[in-house]
Design a protein around this motif. Structure first.
Motif, short mmCIF file in Angstrom:
data_model
loop_
_atom_site.label_atom_id
_atom_site.label_comp_id
_atom_site.label_asym_id
_atom_site.label_seq_id
_atom_site.Cartn_x
_atom_site.Cartn_y
_atom_site.Cartn_z
N PRO A 1 7.33 0.24 4.99
CA PRO A 1 6.49 -0.49 4.03
C PRO A 1 5.33 -1.22 4.70
O PRO A 1 5.51 -1.90 5.71
N ASP B 1 0.87 -1.18 0.00
CA ASP B 1 0.00 0.00 0.00
C ASP B 1 0.90 1.22 0.00
O ASP B 1 1.45 1.62 1.04
N TRP B 2 1.08 1.84 -1.17
CA TRP B 2 2.06 2.91 -1.31
C TRP B 2 1.64 4.17 -0.57
O TRP B 2 2.50 4.93 -0.12
N ASN B 3 0.35 4.40 -0.41
CA ASN B 3 -0.12 5.58 0.33
C ASN B 3 0.28 5.49 1.80
O ASN B 3 0.82 6.45 2.38
N THR C 1 2.56 3.50 3.05
CA THR C 1 4.02 3.41 3.11
C THR C 1 4.65 4.79 3.05
O THR C 1 5.57 5.11 3.82
N ALA C 2 4.13 5.64 2.15
CA ALA C 2 4.66 7.00 2.02
C ALA C 2 4.37 7.83 3.26
O ALA C 2 5.20 8.65 3.69
#
Length: 291
Positions: A66, A56-58, A60-61
């Motif tokens: 991560p 889930d890049w949102n 993670t960012a």
């Protein structure tokens, strides 16, 4: 008011079938009928070996660490029992009629379904739709279905499988498990069988009685078609008559099985003079091994 003898039958059937479900069919049912797909459950911290495609890049960012998305199978389904209650179901040369066997099978499947939190509905048909109970969950609802099976008296005498399947296709707007239980003493239903199999997960339960497969040698007898009312005399002492009857019956059964095979429809054949447990168990295992 429900007659006391019907209440006793319902209670006895509940005890009998729930015991079978708890010891044999509960887990097998779940393996045989998978959910419709996967649905999002939660996010959790990434660990070595996790599929990076699920990150889930949102999140993670936002966190700087991560995280991955976790999905679970969408288990809840709808089981629609479509049961033939035409007059031919009253026949039974052994200790139970074809209808008695159909009711017991319906109870086993219904209790298996609610054990897995699925909804269960009921359509009873003859040459027209006799009774409809919309799908719901819970023991009380299943007991109502069993009550309807015991108390609904058909107003029609014949069998119209095509009409029953057409009704179900209009009734259900989402994919469901449709179990069609009948002795299949009907014709011209192949089109609706194919359509239903495309829209839903269709399973056919074919109920037979031993005496319908082979005539006994008992001399001159009058036989009556339960659905048409037509009567005729036949000489069962004649070997040619018995052989002709047997061949015709085998051709009828082969025709049904051939249609199911060509359409890739799962079929379970059960006999009034034999236990349904092994055929049903074999069916569940076959289904489970495919997924």
């Amino acid at each position: 008011m429900i007659p006391k003898e019907i209440l006793k039958k319902i209670r006895k059937l509940e005890i009998q079938t729930k015991g079978i479900v708890n010891t044999l069919f509960g887990g097998e049912y779940q393996s045989a009928f998978k959910g419709r797909g996967m649905e999002f459950s939660e996010v959790r911290a990434y660990t070595y070996g996790d599929d990076i495609r699920q990150i889930d890049w949102n999140v993670t960012a936002r966190t700087g660490d991560p995280f991955i998305k976790v999905f679970e199978e969408e288990r809840e389904q709808t089981l629609m029992l479509c049961i033939d209650i035409s007059q031919s179901g009253t026949f039974g040369s052994q200790s139970q009629s074809k209808m008695d066997l159909a009711i017991e099978l319906a109870a086993v499947l219904a209790f298996s379904a609610i054990k897995n939190s699925d909804k269960v509905g009921l359509v009873l048909f003859s040459d027209h739709i006799e009774k409809v109970v919309p799908p719901k969950k819970g023991r009380t609802h299943v007991l109502r279905l069993i009550r309807e099976l015991y108390t609904t008296k058909p107003t029609g005498t014949g069998t119209d499988i095509a009409d029953a399947l057409s009704y179900i296709n209009r009734l259900l707007d989402r994919r469901a498990i449709v179990v069609l239980t009948s002795d299949f003493q009907d014709k011209d239903f192949e089109k609706q069988l194919r359509i239903t199999n495309q829209k839903h997960d269709l399973v056919s339960i074919i109920i037979n009685d031993q005496l319908e497969d082979e005539l006994p040698d008992i001399g001159l007898v009058k036989i009556r078609d339960a659905e048409t009312g037509v009567e005729k005399m036949i000489d069962t002492s004649s070997r040619k008559v018995r052989e002709a009857y047997k061949i015709r019956r085998m051709e009828q059964k082969a025709y049904i099985h051939d249609k199911m095979l060509k359409m890739k429809i799962d079929a379970v054949e059960v006999q009034t003079n034999e236990s349904y447990v092994q055929p049903l168990m074999n069916f569940f295992k076959r289904r489970g091994s495919r997924y």
